[in-house]
Design a protein around this motif. Structure first.
Motif, PDB file in Angstrom:
ATOM      1  N   THR A   1       0.844  -1.199   0.000  1.00  0.00           N
ATOM      2  CA  THR A   1       0.000   0.000   0.000  1.00  0.00           C
ATOM      3  C   THR A   1       0.875   1.244   0.000  1.00  0.00           C
ATOM      4  OG1 THR A   1      -0.044   0.012   2.413  1.00  0.00           O
ATOM      5  CG2 THR A   1      -1.805  -1.161   1.286  1.00  0.00           C
ATOM      6  N   SER A   2       0.278   2.355  -0.443  1.00  0.00           N
ATOM      7  CA  SER A   2       1.032   3.610  -0.443  1.00  0.00           C
ATOM      8  C   SER A   2       1.174   4.119   0.983  1.00  0.00           C
ATOM      9  CB  SER A   2       0.299   4.640  -1.310  1.00  0.00           C
ATOM     10  OG  SER A   2      -1.009   4.822  -0.832  1.00  0.00           O
ATOM     11  N   SER A   3       2.183   4.940   1.222  1.00  0.00           N
ATOM     12  CA  SER A   3       2.394   5.505   2.552  1.00  0.00           C
ATOM     13  C   SER A   3       1.240   6.438   2.880  1.00  0.00           C
ATOM     14  CB  SER A   3       3.721   6.260   2.588  1.00  0.00           C
ATOM     15  OG  SER A   3       3.705   7.300   1.642  1.00  0.00           O
ATOM     16  N   PRO A   4       0.973   6.661   4.166  1.00  0.00           N
ATOM     17  CA  PRO A   4      -0.157   7.526   4.541  1.00  0.00           C
ATOM     18  C   PRO A   4       0.046   8.920   3.978  1.00  0.00           C
ATOM     19  CG  PRO A   4       1.282   7.080   6.430  1.00  0.00           C
ATOM     20  CD  PRO A   4       1.706   6.166   5.325  1.00  0.00           C
ATOM     21  N   PRO A   5      -0.979   9.462   3.304  1.00  0.00           N
ATOM     22  CA  PRO A   5      -0.833  10.786   2.682  1.00  0.00           C
ATOM     23  C   PRO A   5      -0.728  11.868   3.749  1.00  0.00           C
ATOM     24  CG  PRO A   5      -3.096  10.030   2.537  1.00  0.00           C
ATOM     25  CD  PRO A   5      -2.302   8.885   3.083  1.00  0.00           C
ATOM     26  N   PRO A   6       0.076  12.889   3.515  1.00  0.00           N
ATOM     27  CA  PRO A   6       0.150  14.018   4.450  1.00  0.00           C
ATOM     28  C   PRO A   6      -1.240  14.618   4.629  1.00  0.00           C
ATOM     29  CG  PRO A   6       1.849  14.196   2.762  1.00  0.00           C
ATOM     30  CD  PRO A   6       0.936  13.084   2.358  1.00  0.00           C
ATOM     31  N   ARG A   7      -1.591  14.922   5.849  1.00  0.00           N
ATOM     32  CA  ARG A   7      -2.895  15.502   6.120  1.00  0.00           C
ATOM     33  C   ARG A   7      -2.969  16.915   5.548  1.00  0.00           C
ATOM     34  NH1 ARG A   7      -5.981  13.315  10.529  1.00  0.00           N
ATOM     35  NH2 ARG A   7      -7.182  15.180  10.110  1.00  0.00           N
ATOM     36  N   ALA A   8      -4.088  17.163   4.868  1.00  0.00           N
ATOM     37  CA  ALA A   8      -4.255  18.482   4.254  1.00  0.00           C
ATOM     38  C   ALA A   8      -4.298  19.578   5.319  1.00  0.00           C
ATOM     39  CB  ALA A   8      -5.537  18.519   3.424  1.00  0.00           C
ATOM     40  N   ASP A   9      -4.715  19.218   6.555  1.00  0.00           N
ATOM     41  CA  ASP A   9      -4.825  20.249   7.584  1.00  0.00           C
ATOM     42  C   ASP A   9      -3.468  20.597   8.188  1.00  0.00           C
ATOM     43  OD1 ASP A   9      -4.478  17.886   8.810  1.00  0.00           O
ATOM     44  OD2 ASP A   9      -6.195  18.026  10.145  1.00  0.00           O
ATOM     45  N   ARG A  10      -2.393  20.003   7.677  1.00  0.00           N
ATOM     46  CA  ARG A  10      -1.066  20.408   8.125  1.00  0.00           C
ATOM     47  C   ARG A  10      -0.466  21.456   7.192  1.00  0.00           C
ATOM     48  NH1 ARG A  10       1.641  15.238  10.341  1.00  0.00           N
ATOM     49  NH2 ARG A  10       0.273  14.762  12.105  1.00  0.00           N
ATOM     50  N   CYS A  11      -1.200  21.847   6.177  1.00  0.00           N
ATOM     51  CA  CYS A  11      -0.678  22.835   5.223  1.00  0.00           C
ATOM     52  C   CYS A  11      -0.852  24.239   5.806  1.00  0.00           C
ATOM     53  CB  CYS A  11      -1.400  22.737   3.874  1.00  0.00           C
ATOM     54  SG  CYS A  11      -0.810  23.939   2.664  1.00  0.00           S
ATOM     55  N   SER A  12       0.281  24.891   6.040  1.00  0.00           N
ATOM     56  CA  SER A  12       0.237  26.232   6.612  1.00  0.00           C
ATOM     57  C   SER A  12      -0.501  27.194   5.696  1.00  0.00           C
ATOM     58  CB  SER A  12       1.661  26.738   6.853  1.00  0.00           C
ATOM     59  OG  SER A  12       2.326  25.891   7.773  1.00  0.00           O
ATOM     60  N   CYS A  13      -0.315  27.020   4.392  1.00  0.00           N
ATOM     61  CA  CYS A  13      -0.934  27.952   3.446  1.00  0.00           C
ATOM     62  C   CYS A  13      -2.444  27.773   3.415  1.00  0.00           C
ATOM     63  CB  CYS A  13      -0.343  27.746   2.053  1.00  0.00           C
ATOM     64  SG  CYS A  13      -0.816  29.029   0.888  1.00  0.00           S
TER      65      CYS A  13
END
Lengths: 149, 149
Positions: free
Chosen positions: B2-14
């Motif tokens: 399986t693919s690695s866990p995707p970065p959470r969108a809520d960690r995007c500062s922008c």
DNA sequence: TTGAATTGCGTGTATATACGCCTATTTTGC
DNA sequence: GCAAAATAGGCGTATATACACGCAATTCAA
């Protein structure tokens, strides 16, 4: 008599927020440019990836975005086939927005470029400060600012 | 695999910054609505009050705004007679933007409504947190994010 | 001094944002 | 059941944002 000293414009939280947003948006957009997505579109796809399918109204509320803004923002993504919008059979007033396979593929291409933008930002601004900022922003977003008392 | 866990969108500062900006802009705009100004226009007038006259390019850099965005944002203010734009006699490529008497008058009317919005925000978000946030944003704005290395 | 490079801005295009008004559908009250 | 109210969303309009391109004025270099 002279008027009292005017409040400094740089004490306005909203103006500071807007100014910082312009600054940071340009940074992320430059990193994402090769993908044909801007940070707003990337953010929509990334959020949709975890909640597809979802009604436009609920998606707009989730993004703290006006309902009509969400509708307009989905249009270029739909035109490019990255998202699909269909009538909800359970309530034909409503729609269901879904991430398409092409949308997922585009997201996979964009993710490392987003990560590079995020890393470059944290290198320059400081990872700890960035985390503090994200925490404050999350609190702000959760703060009810409705004018009615 | 399986693919690695995707970065959470809520960690995007922008994305967080943009979301918070939408939220807070609506709050300030609602308070300012009776004046016919939005918070962006109010911010332009308030900054111009302390630096008039100024060239559009310099003003844009001061506001961390694209040069062409500044030009477009000045148009409705000029149409309403709140600012005046004239050719700079010392360099006819350049222009000088000035706050008019009508612009100053409008600013005087709007200032207490802006202050009410700011106070209401600080009451709900916390004055100390708001000050911390403004400090972080000022640091962010001063951070050079140029892509080139 | 004069051609080239630089600088300051405007315009065309595209997306972002949101208010007011409208239509379609569903839910509710009787 | 049916009319009224509530809900979901689209569209017109206006401003916000910024990139690509082009023009005019100035500065620079040979």
């Amino acid at each position: 008599m002279t008027s009292s000293p005017p409040p400094r414009a740089d004490r306005c939280s909203c103006a500071g927020l807007r100014k910082a947003t312009r600054h940071l948006t340009q940074h992320y957009d430059q990193h994402l440019a090769p993908t044909g997505l801007n940070i707003g579109q990337y953010s929509l796809l990334a959020n949709l990836a975890r909640r597809s399918p979802i009604a436009p109204g609920a998606f707009a509320a989730l993004m703290a975005m006006d309902r009509t803004t969400m509708g307009r923002n989905l249009q270029p993504l739909e035109r490019e086939g990255l998202v699909a919008v269909a009538v909800d059979p359970a309530d034909r007033r409503s729609r269901l927005v879904s991430l398409t396979a092409a949308g997922q593929a585009r997201l996979d291409v964009a993710r490392p470029l987003w990560a590079a933008a995020q890393t470059a930002f944290e290198d320059r601004f400081g990872a700890a400060q960035a985390a503090t900022l994200r925490g404050l922003l999350a609190t702000l977003i959760a703060t009810d600012l409705a004018t009615a008392h």
